[in-house]
Design an enzyme around this catalytic site. Structure first.
Site, PDB file in Angstrom:
ATOM      1  N   ARG A 142     -97.700   6.936  90.850  1.00  0.00           N
ATOM      2  CA  ARG A 142     -98.502   6.753  90.217  1.00  0.00           C
ATOM      3  C   ARG A 142     -97.883   6.206  88.464  1.00  0.00           C
ATOM      4  O   ARG A 142     -98.345   5.894  87.597  1.00  0.00           O
ATOM      5  CB  ARG A 142     -99.664   7.305  89.867  1.00  0.00           C
ATOM      6  CG  ARG A 142    -100.820   6.659  91.216  1.00  0.00           C
ATOM      7  CD  ARG A 142    -102.118   8.657  90.863  1.00  0.00           C
ATOM      8  NE  ARG A 142    -101.227  10.005  91.662  1.00  0.00           N
ATOM      9  CZ  ARG A 142    -101.761  10.332  91.207  1.00  0.00           C
ATOM     10  NH1 ARG A 142    -102.802   9.786  90.977  1.00  0.00           N
ATOM     11  NH2 ARG A 142    -101.027  12.029  91.590  1.00  0.00           N
ATOM     12  N   ASP A 189     -98.137   8.980 103.729  1.00  0.00           N
ATOM     13  CA  ASP A 189     -98.823  10.089 103.297  1.00  0.00           C
ATOM     14  C   ASP A 189     -98.556  11.138 104.037  1.00  0.00           C
ATOM     15  O   ASP A 189     -98.404  10.918 105.513  1.00  0.00           O
ATOM     16  CB  ASP A 189     -99.706   9.955 103.126  1.00  0.00           C
ATOM     17  CG  ASP A 189    -100.391  11.258 102.107  1.00  0.00           C
ATOM     18  OD1 ASP A 189    -101.374  11.880 103.073  1.00  0.00           O
ATOM     19  OD2 ASP A 189    -100.180  11.213 101.520  1.00  0.00           O
ATOM     20  N   TYR A 224    -104.345  22.142 105.082  1.00  0.00           N
ATOM     21  CA  TYR A 224    -104.926  21.272 105.185  1.00  0.00           C
ATOM     22  C   TYR A 224    -106.023  20.773 105.992  1.00  0.00           C
ATOM     23  O   TYR A 224    -107.125  20.412 106.155  1.00  0.00           O
ATOM     24  CB  TYR A 224    -104.422  19.488 105.141  1.00  0.00           C
ATOM     25  CG  TYR A 224    -103.313  19.088 103.827  1.00  0.00           C
ATOM     26  CD1 TYR A 224    -104.482  18.889 102.738  1.00  0.00           C
ATOM     27  CD2 TYR A 224    -102.315  19.267 103.629  1.00  0.00           C
ATOM     28  CE1 TYR A 224    -103.387  18.720 101.072  1.00  0.00           C
ATOM     29  CE2 TYR A 224    -100.867  19.161 102.565  1.00  0.00           C
ATOM     30  CZ  TYR A 224    -102.115  18.895 101.245  1.00  0.00           C
ATOM     31  OH  TYR A 224    -101.083  19.085  99.833  1.00  0.00           O
TER      32      TYR A 224
END
Length: 357
Positions: free
Chosen positions: A31, A77, A154
């Site tokens: 980003r 990812d 997660y």
């Protein structure tokens, strides 16, 4: 088979002679680059970006057009595996990744399907083969996965966590359940990384992003042992070349002595670990990678240059001339001015001549 024009990254990982210190940056496709933001906008959302072969290839190559990097890393990812296991990965703006389902009971673990990475994650393999072809031998391509422990956090928490409440409750209350989940994930990660190697990945990094949240004995039992199992199950040669494996535990610098026993070729360091002491400790048994504080790239050109030179001085403090890859101590952040990484990259290549020339 395309000849690799720049193999210094692979050579350094295998502690072979290099002409200059190789460098890449964790999250180098990301980003902080305006061209990445434009491609992501085209894709619509992050997951669509990951699952579109053309877009994943494009964003992988973008940083190589700006900087003289010595490796590309697959754009994907770490949570692709839990998503493929049916947990329903999604992203909420400003809140990071989340899952529609969690894994907290024996029934949840037993319900997890066996992963077939080549079919269940075919979009990742398509991206690997497409990127490898597009690179045309310019630099090696790194494949990667999250560690079983990191993926488990997660899956159990349902997303990111600051205290790992449910994961640590399972660890201390019903450790046999956590071991069952970690076993399943170790098998899945091994299959996933071997599929990436078959598709064209030339080096592998295992991201143990949250291993540093564990106590010492628990780190070995619940994280390191499973990474070692993966390393032992990986294909280590393809097309006549060894496939180097890097283990990176954020916050794990105090465990380098036990990490040495995993069979990995290199260990990644975050910015809290003294690089000179790490080099002396491993004593040429493995390569090291890291460990500039990513926030350094917020600084002035002079500040960045000074910090990079100090890092290289530490890296070569014991007289070794290889076995080191320059990198950040964690991923580059979205707020970095895109002009600043060039100073990092160019300083590494130019200043390391002092030691390697």
């Amino acid at each position: 088979m395309t000849t690799l024009k720049n193999d210094r990254f692979l050579r350094a990982l295998l502690r072979e002679p290099v002409d200059t210190t190789p460098i890449w940056m964790m999250r180098q496709a990301g980003r902080y680059l305006p061209e990445y933001k434009a491609t992501r906008a085209q894709a619509g959302d992050f997951l669509s970006l990951c699952k579109n072969t053309e877009f994943a290839c494009e964003v992988t190559l973008q940083p190589l057009r700006r900087y003289d990097l010595d490796a590309a890393i697959l754009f994907s990812d770490i949570l692709t595996i839990p998503d493929a296991l049916g947990l329903g990965l999604y992203f909420e703006t400003g809140e990071g990744p989340k899952f529609k389902k969690t894994v907290r009971t024996e029934q949840d673990i037993k319900a997890l399907p066996k992963l077939n990475a080549k079919s269940d994650l075919d979009y990742v393999m398509n991206a690997v083969s497409t990127i490898r072809s597009a690179l045309g031998g310019q630099v090696p391509l790194i494949g990667f996965s999250g560690s079983p422990w990191t993926l488990a956090t997660y899956m159990i928490e349902g997303g990111s966590s600051k205290d790992y409440r449910f994961t640590k409750e399972m660890l201390y209350k019903t450790p046999e359940l956590l071991h069952a989940l970690l076993d399943h994930l170790a098998e899945s990660v091994t299959d996933y990384l071997n599929a990436q190697i078959d598709a064209g990945a030339q080096a592998i990094q295992i991201f143990d992003s949250w291993g540093g949240a564990l106590a010492h004995r628990e780190y070995v039992e619940f994280s390191l042992n499973y990474m070692q199992k993966i390393v032992q199950g990986l294909k280590r040669e393809k097309d006549g070349r060894r496939i180097p494996v890097i283990l990176f535990t954020k916050g794990g610098g105090q465990w380098l002595d036990v990490m040495l026993e995993t069979g990995a070729d290199a260990l990644g360091l975050d910015w809290t670990t003294r690089l000179d002491e790490a080099r002396r400790l491993v004593n040429g048994r493995v390569a090291l990678q890291g460990n500039l504080d990513p926030a350094t790239l917020y600084g002035s050109p002079a500040t960045i240059e000074k910090a990079v030179k100090a890092m290289l001085d530490d890296a070569y403090c014991n007289g070794e001339k290889t076995g080191y890859v320059a990198n950040l101590g964690h991923g580059i952040t979205q707020w970095v001015n895109p002009d600043m990484p060039k100073i990092f990259v160019d300083t590494v290549h130019e200043y390391s001549a002092k030691y390697l020339g």
